[in-house]
Design an enzyme around this catalytic site. Structure first.
Site, PDB file in Angstrom:
ATOM      1  N   TYR A  27       3.822  -6.640  -5.357  1.00 58.50           N
ATOM      2  CA  TYR A  27       3.237  -7.029  -6.649  1.00 58.50           C
ATOM      3  C   TYR A  27       3.857  -8.310  -7.207  1.00 58.50           C
ATOM      4  CZ  TYR A  27       0.773  -2.656  -6.678  1.00 58.50           C
ATOM      5  OH  TYR A  27      -0.093  -1.654  -6.356  1.00 58.50           O
ATOM      6  N   HIS A  46      -7.931  -3.863  -0.233  1.00 62.59           N
ATOM      7  CA  HIS A  46      -6.977  -2.887  -0.762  1.00 62.59           C
ATOM      8  C   HIS A  46      -7.479  -1.447  -0.735  1.00 62.59           C
ATOM      9  CE1 HIS A  46      -3.045  -2.385  -2.299  1.00 62.59           C
ATOM     10  NE2 HIS A  46      -3.332  -2.133  -3.553  1.00 62.59           N
ATOM     11  N   SER A  67      -6.748  -0.105 -12.258  1.00 63.86           N
ATOM     12  CA  SER A  67      -7.123   1.136 -11.574  1.00 63.86           C
ATOM     13  C   SER A  67      -8.623   1.400 -11.723  1.00 63.86           C
ATOM     14  CB  SER A  67      -6.335   2.299 -12.201  1.00 63.86           C
ATOM     15  OG  SER A  67      -6.877   3.529 -11.782  1.00 63.86           O
ATOM     16  N   GLU A  82      -0.274  -8.621  -4.993  1.00 61.58           N
ATOM     17  CA  GLU A  82      -1.079  -8.074  -6.073  1.00 61.58           C
ATOM     18  C   GLU A  82      -0.616  -8.645  -7.410  1.00 61.58           C
ATOM     19  OE1 GLU A  82      -1.777  -3.817  -5.638  1.00 61.58           O
ATOM     20  OE2 GLU A  82      -0.642  -3.852  -3.783  1.00 61.58           O
ATOM     21  N   THR A 141     -22.922  10.508   5.957  1.00 63.53           N
ATOM     22  CA  THR A 141     -22.334  11.307   7.033  1.00 63.53           C
ATOM     23  C   THR A 141     -20.815  11.346   6.926  1.00 63.53           C
ATOM     24  OG1 THR A 141     -22.175   9.393   8.503  1.00 63.53           O
ATOM     25  CG2 THR A 141     -24.189  10.716   8.654  1.00 63.53           C
ATOM     26  N   HIS A 170      -8.365  -1.624  -8.056  1.00 59.40           N
ATOM     27  CA  HIS A 170      -7.697  -1.022  -6.903  1.00 59.40           C
ATOM     28  C   HIS A 170      -8.666  -0.217  -6.033  1.00 59.40           C
ATOM     29  CE1 HIS A 170      -3.508  -2.011  -7.614  1.00 59.40           C
ATOM     30  NE2 HIS A 170      -3.184  -1.284  -6.563  1.00 59.40           N
TER      31      HIS A 170
HETATM   32 ZN    ZN Z   1      -1.906  -1.911  -5.052  1.00 61.28          ZN
END
Ligand code: ZN
Length: 850
Positions: free
Chosen positions: A571, A179, A336, A531, A706, A288
């Site tokens: 979801y 994800h 989150s 999800e 980098t 997430h």
């Molecule tokens: Zn999501």
């Protein structure tokens, strides 16, 4: 391709990097090989890893042959060989990065989020688990992709079947996305997932298919005897719930069973050689891949990729170049990584708790959550959240409490048409799932990446304007108009996009999904096609575990959710969360009873898993690869100012840099889409080995230290134009139908009473058939100015040829070895003739000093 060792070395980004410790002829060989796209690195460190990886499988007990006349009872046997191992396990990792420029990024659905370079490469990490007879195999693949994709799985399985017969198939292979929201888009067969990528992107799709297949082939070739150990522990400060108001809709007594409103537990599956050495790792933890926000323009594997590379790099230091560490995804729906939480970025005040809006009139645009990075620095946030998962994995593995895995390997799989599943509710009544549909709050986005316009989270009622727009879409992009019963089915979700009916020019959303379980001893992996939110995942795990124990599995059976597996369906929120219609509920596409239907299907499959029986295969999904529309222009020929060559310097390195500082150099470049360079690199930071007088590679483009940026000189405003997902949908509809929907005009007419729902009905009773009614309506709406003929704006995105520049940055680590360095840029340019030619740019030598 070269020999097997060379291939293997090339496959592993880390293996490539290891060459820096080796002699310089590698570099020269690498350069030679570059011309034929082969990187040759047959070196000492590699051999160590290679032997380590392959030779344990042949640890047969050896008895002395010359026994000196002793009887068998007199013989002194050497120390017993290590235990033979409980399973065969194979592991492989391969690059899947794909195009790093001009393509939209998958995740935030922001049309203007176009890739302009590379920070971290994306990988597929494959694990094959087999019993000692190699009779039953279960394959778990974790991919640094936005999500699993049906077309990728169908095509990967096709390739595996062609090579291995039926050993690997749709039933025993799970493909789970990590994800990351910073990978390339366009690798789907359903149109809604391709709105912001301007349709299908073959370069993205092929890179994923090639890389995943290669990772599984490597795992197949690497199978060795191994023991498996399972453990778990908490990861703190690495996630928060981004829809806490929806979570509280779940029953209080259920919530009281848990300490947190997100899962803090990480489950770890450690793979050990029979002698007890750690040789591989899979972890599952929900968070997430949104540390990099929707302003990011560099391809990145986000926090999961960061954790994986930190772990793999730590094992390289122990001589294990082939170590594969997957940090896989779990029930992350409402989870989150932006642990500092949301706030209104214009005022600094808290956002509205339920709607995630700021100010008046309330808009979601300014309500944004930030990670733990200083001043919201997204690179630092990615590093911190990745490091927290890495540190937790190391810590948990060192703590007591791990269990050895024992028992059979098995799998169970079923295709399910999710549009018409019947479920029994707690009061005994029956209900069904619905054809897919996106709610209004889908367009509001989340606090990880807000949407726009006047959409808010928690919208349970439609607006007059959008009700009309939805109806209009239903008439011009659907062969059958969605009936009222469909809208009723989704209640209390107001449907904004009736995707289950949107089928022009082909399906906008899937209907057939994979329901799949893998078993390795007492571990069960539930591969879910989307999800699941925190509570949705907990309920599923409880149901599967109860069923597993009922079917005779041990009481210490562990269930993990493998999120975003196989096919993406957005979801899956609980029924109660669906009622709240936050973003996750609005994006639960099969309606309020989606979750109950999955619990039912997964529970039913446990019997097959435990008893080894084959489940009813269900309806096979269609492969609609051949129908895909690809609107993204192909990469154009490159151009240079007079007197310049590709790879010429624009900004050279300075004479010297202090450790801990940043080196920034710039070249005349070319479009990186001319060469995907899977398993290779667009840049090298090299250090002079002064004793040997040769250059060694210290860093490549996949390294954290980098950054590779590409910019086209003109027309850059195109990619930065502020467009919303709704603009994207309207643009795509325009490209498909030839007509642009003028929402403002429709609103003005509606407000004046000059346009209403009845105007969308045909007023000519003689019309017969869908096409006649549709063209009649289009004509009428064109007259009213609600539709206007659209030239295909999507194809006009880029000029024919252009000059482009490449900037390479190197953050010199504070512990970097002093010495003489230089930076190489490895590009390919396309001539008007169609020829692609490789070239190389190089900085002057520079010093790194403490
Ligand atoms: Zn999501």
């Amino acid at each position: 391709m070269g020999n097997e060792k060379e291939d293997k070395e090339m496959l592993l980004g880390v293996g490539y990097k290891k060459s820096k410790k080796r002699s310089c002829w590698v570099y020269f060989l690498g350069l030679l090989a570059f011309l034929s796209f082969i990187i040759l690195c047959g070196l000492a460190g590699y051999h160590f890893g290679h032997e380590y990886f392959f030779h344990n499988q042949n640890s047969h007990k050896q008895y002395p042959i010359d026994n000196g006349g002793l009887t068998i009872d007199d013989m002194v046997f050497p120390d017993p060989e290590p235990e033979p191992g409980d399973y065969y396990v194979g592991m492989g990792r391969f690059d899947v990065t794909g195009p790093i420029a001009e393509v939209n990024m998958m995740g935030y659905a922001v049309p203007s989020q176009i890739a302009h370079g590379l920070h971290m490469r994306l990988h597929s990490r494959a694990f094959i688990f087999a019993d000692l007879e190699k009779k039953n195999r279960a394959v778990f693949v974790s991919i640094d992709s936005g999500m699993g994709s049906q077309i990728i799985k169908l095509e990967v399985i096709k390739r595996l079947k062609a090579k291995y017969g039926d050993i690997y198939n749709e039933k025993n292979v799970v493909m789970s996305g990590t994800h990351s929201h910073s990978g390339p888009a366009g690798f789907f067969q359903f149109l809604l997932f391709e709105v912001t990528s301007l349709g299908f992107i073959k370069q993205s799709t092929d890179s994923f298919i090639d890389g995943v297949v290669k990772s599984i082939e490597m795992a197949h070739d690497n199978m060795q005897k191994a023991n498996l150990v399972i453990t778990s522990g908490d990861v703190d400060d690495a996630n928060i719930n981004r829809s806490p108001s929806a979570y509280t809709h779940n029953p209080e007594e259920e919530r009281a069973k848990y300490q947190h409103n997100t899962e803090h537990e990480m489950t770890l599956l450690k793979i050990e050689s029979p002698s007890g050495a750690e040789i591989g790792l899979v972890t599952w933890f929900p968070v997430h891949g949104t540390c990099m926000n929707n302003t990011n323009e560099l391809i990145s594997s986000d926090n999961k990729g960061r954790a994986s590379t930190l772990y793999e790099t730590s094992m390289i230091k122990e001589g294990k170049a082939d170590f594969v560490a997957a940090f896989a995804q779990a029930n992350l729906g409402d989870v989150s990584p932006n642990t500092a939480g949301p706030k209104c970025i214009d005022t600094g005040k808290p956002c509205d708790y339920e709607q995630s809006t700021c100010n008046f009139p309330p808009r979601v645009k300014y309500c944004i959550a930030f990670g733990p990075g200083k001043n919201g620095d997204m690179f630092q946030s990615t590093d911190i959240i990745g490091t927290r998962q890495f540190d937790a994995a190391k810590r948990i593995l060192s703590e007591p409490g791990s269990e050895r895995i024992q028992g059979p390997v098995s799998f169970a799989h079923q295709y399910v048409d999710m549009t018409k599943e019947e479920v029994t509710l707690s009061d005994g009544t029956k209900a069904t799932t619905c054809k897919p549909g996106m709610g209004y709050s889908f367009a509001a986005g989340t606090t990880d990446g807000p949407g726009a316009m006047n959409f808010k989270q928690s919208m349970t009622h439609g607006t007059p304007l959008w009700t009309l727009a939805t109806k209009l879409i239903g008439k011009i992009v659907c062969k059958t108009e969605p009936p009222q019963s469909y809208f009723d089915c989704h209640k209390p979700k107001p449907v904004l996009l009736p995707t289950g009916y949107m089928d022009i020019p082909y399906a906008w959303h899937p209907s057939v999904v994979d329901v799949q379980l893998l078993r390795v001893g007492q571990l069960v992996i539930a591969a879910v096609p989307g999800e699941f939110t925190t509570m949705a995942g907990r309920r599923l795990k409880d149901a599967v575990k109860a069923k597993a124990i009922e079917q005779g599995m041990p009481s210490d059976t562990r269930i993990v959710i493998a999120g975003l597996s196989n096919v993406y369906t957005h979801y899956i929120a609980t029924l109660e969360e669906f009622g709240a219609q936050r973003y996750e509920g609005a994006s639960t596409i099969f309606g309020p009873h989606s979750h109950a239907a999955y619990v039912h299907r997964f529970s039913n499959l446990v019997g097959n898993l435990v008893n080894g029986t084959t489940a009813d295969p269900g309806p096979s999904p269609q492969n609609i690869m051949a129908k895909q529309i690809e609107l993204l222009p192909k990469p154009r020929p490159d151009r240079l100012p007079a007197g310049k060559k590709y790879g010429d310097l624009i900004i050279d390195a300075e004479e010297s840099y202090k450790t801990g500082s940043n080196v920034m150099v710039k070249f005349y470049g070319s479009n990186p889409r001319h060469n995907m360079k899977l398993g290779k690199t667009y840049l090298e930071v090299q250090r002079l080995d002064s004793t040997a007088g040769k250059w060694e590679t210290s860093f490549t483009d996949g390294d954290w230290e980098t950054k590779f940026r590409w910019e086209r000189l003109s027309n850059t405003n195109v990619s930065r134009e502020e467009l919303t997902v709704i603009d994207g949908i309207f643009n795509l509809i325009a490209a498909i139908t030839g007509y642009h929907i003028n929402l403002n005009r429709m609103e003005a007419l509606m407000n004046n009473g000059e346009f209403s729902e009845s105007d969308l009905e045909p007023n000519d009773n003689t019309l017969r058939g869908f096409e006649a009614a549709r063209s009649h309506l289009i004509k009428k709406l064109v007259t009213k100015g609600i539709l206007s003929p659209a030239e295909n704006k999507l194809k006009a995105g880029y000029p024919d040829t252009d000059e482009s520049h490449v900037t390479i940055e190197w953050d010199v680590p504070s512990n970097q070895q002093e010495g003489t360095y230089r930076i190489l840029y490895l590009g390919d340019h396309l001539a008007e003739s169609g020829n692609i030619t490789s070239f190389q740019g190089m900085t002057s030598e520079f010093q790194v000093r403490k």
